[in-house]
Design a protein around this motif. Structure first.
Motif, PDB file in Angstrom:
ATOM      1  N   GLU A 158      -4.194   4.137  -3.642  1.00 51.45           N
ATOM      2  CA  GLU A 158      -3.750   2.649  -3.334  1.00 51.45           C
ATOM      3  C   GLU A 158      -4.284   2.176  -2.193  1.00 51.45           C
ATOM      4  O   GLU A 158      -4.631   0.664  -2.295  1.00 51.45           O
ATOM      5  N   ARG A 159      -4.290   2.896  -1.077  1.00 52.02           N
ATOM      6  CA  ARG A 159      -4.720   2.140   0.217  1.00 52.02           C
ATOM      7  C   ARG A 159      -6.470   2.320   0.248  1.00 52.02           C
ATOM      8  O   ARG A 159      -6.673   1.174   0.824  1.00 52.02           O
ATOM      9  N   GLY A 208       0.708  -1.184  -0.162  1.00 56.91           N
ATOM     10  CA  GLY A 208       0.074  -0.022   0.007  1.00 56.91           C
ATOM     11  C   GLY A 208       1.048   1.310   0.005  1.00 56.91           C
ATOM     12  O   GLY A 208       0.148   2.406  -0.048  1.00 56.91           O
ATOM     13  N   ARG A 209       2.100   1.345  -0.018  1.00 61.10           N
ATOM     14  CA  ARG A 209       2.961   2.488  -0.094  1.00 61.10           C
ATOM     15  C   ARG A 209       4.027   2.253  -1.266  1.00 61.10           C
ATOM     16  O   ARG A 209       4.718   1.355  -1.160  1.00 61.10           O
ATOM     17  N   LEU A 265      -5.772   5.265   6.339  1.00 54.33           N
ATOM     18  CA  LEU A 265      -6.545   5.469   5.194  1.00 54.33           C
ATOM     19  C   LEU A 265      -6.314   6.967   4.595  1.00 54.33           C
ATOM     20  O   LEU A 265      -6.019   7.460   3.245  1.00 54.33           O
ATOM     21  N   MET A 299      -6.863  -0.947  -1.602  1.00 57.39           N
ATOM     22  CA  MET A 299      -6.638  -2.170  -0.576  1.00 57.39           C
ATOM     23  C   MET A 299      -7.733  -2.306   0.324  1.00 57.39           C
ATOM     24  O   MET A 299      -8.209  -3.384   0.584  1.00 57.39           O
TER      25      MET A 299
END
Length: 426
Positions: free
Chosen positions: A309-310, A118-119, A281, A313
């Motif tokens: 992206e997060r 997520g990063r 988030l 997820m």
């Protein structure tokens, strides 16, 4: 050639999910009357040093700085707020008739950090900035907008954490208390925290290395140092959140990682099981004073940033990412002489002009191979053309879901498909 570490390609089949999210973000922004702004991907390095803060990890460790040419120095933007505020000043939006100025952005940001779930080093962010109002109600609106976004995607396991950093007077009193608290144990803290204690002790509370040090649990709370005006402001923000029916948890240790925040500070976290160790988030807050630092007139502001992206997820983790329909309306199956080829080309263009998603074979495959291609593309209809069909000015139109096949004049193929698709919607 390799893909740069910390980046990824968004391929067909996946990019539709991104488009779905971006379309939803734009729709909700419109409901709240936030207008889109697009700023350059790179800015002068000084903007981020001044706007984000020289003591932040972003400026000290994570910025992608471009090769220096002469005296100019540029950096790929690591976050969105400083660039939006720079544009607000450059274009004199503080003089716009409609105030406050309510903006949103969607785009890539760049941070040189260790890639993990997520990063990424190229990340994508949606954010909003409301500039020109210091009413507690706008703080609540911004938080409400962030929560509405997550709720609109079907996320349920969320936690809103909120704090007040107070005004400059409150922060100065808290700063002194923090220095007095941490100095006796400074030698036990990481080098970054020792440096922060001298220049920005509030950021010691945000340290990931020393977060379990006993001194963190007993550190003075900013809430104990809020002067009456700051406390009243925070109470009013909470009052508006209560009116909106938004649940929250007050966390006096929430300071955020950027220097420009004051008063309201907040994060939205996922509480879904199995989401991972990093649960944040969204993060944001108020930044009165940032516009002046960047060269504009005194202008209050508040905003937040959401990592795309997060968000993806979180949607996958809670099982609420919808199936994206990427089927096409029609596929032309054609085989024959030159006249058949010309007819297929003309008919394909006509159907596209009528608004249909249409395609055809370009690999010279036989009828069987072309039908397989139509199936893979999930075509709703196929139009079948051969020497015989073209000679009599007609085509065979096949419904791929039922197998029903009818003859249609070439001049009526597009209209017939459009009509059938409308019937299905009704």
């Amino acid at each position: 050639m390799k893909l740069p570490r910390g980046t990824f390609d968004v391929l067909p089949g996946t990019v539709e999910r991104w488009q779905y999210i971006e379309n939803q973000l734009r729709e909700i922004s419109k409901r709240y009357n936030y207008k889109e702004i697009r700023t350059p991907i790179f800015e002068e390095t000084e903007l981020f040093k001044r706007g984000v803060g020289e003591t932040t990890d972003i400026v000290q460790k994570e910025m992608f700085m471009l090769e220096k040419r002469g005296k100019e120095q540029f950096t790929l933007r690591p976050e969105g707020t400083a660039a939006v505020v720079r544009s607000f000043v450059t274009n004199k939006l503080y003089g716009a008739a409609n105030q406050p100025v309510k903006l949103f952005y969607i785009g890539p940001m760049f941070r040189y950090e260790r890639p993990q779930a997520g990063r990424f080093r190229q990340l994508h962010q949606y954010g909003v900035e409301a500039l020109g109002s210091e009413e507690p109600a706008i703080d609540a609106e911004v938080i409400s907008l962030a929560m509405s976004i997550y709720r609109s995607f079907g996320l349920k396991k969320l936690k809103l954490v909120i704090n007040s950093l107070g005004d400059s007077e409150s922060r100065a009193a808290h700063r002194e208390a923090l220095v007095n608290h941490f100095k006796p144990v400074a030698h036990e803290l990481c080098q970054d925290c020792q440096n922060r204690l001298e220049v920005n002790p509030l950021r010691v509370l945000d340290c990931k290395v020393d977060r379990n040090h006993p001194s963190m649990a007993t550190a003075p709370s900013i809430l104990d140092f809020l002067n009456p005006a700051s406390k009243e402001y925070f109470d009013q923000v909470l009052l508006h959140l209560d009116a909106l029916g938004i649940e929250y948890v007050i966390d006096p240790t929430l300071v955020r990682g950027l220097d420009y925040y004051n008063h309201t500070s907040f994060e939205i976290m996922s509480e879904a099981e199995g989401f991972g160790a990093i649960t944040t988030l969204c993060g944001g807050g108020r930044y009165n004073g940032l516009v002046e630092q960047i060269g504009g007139p005194a202008t209050p502001g508040i905003g937040f940033g959401i990592g795309i992206e997060r968000l993806l997820m979180a949607l996958e983790n809670e099982g609420v990412l919808p199936e994206i329909d990427d089927a096409i309306d029609v596929f032309i199956v054609a085989q024959g002489n030159d006249e058949v080829e010309k007819t297929a080309t003309r008919l394909l263009q006509l159907m596209r002009l009528e608004g249909l998603a249409a395609d055809r074979d370009y690999l010279g495959r036989k009828f069987k191979g072309q039908f397989k291609a139509a199936d893979r593309l999930k075509a709703r209809f196929t139009v079948i053309l051969g020497d015989e069909e073209v000679e009599r000015g007609a085509a065979a139109l096949k419904d791929m879901s039922t197998g029903e096949q009818i003859d249609v004049p070439l001049s009526a193929v597009a209209d017939t498909i459009v009509a059938k698709l409308k019937e299905e919607v009704q």
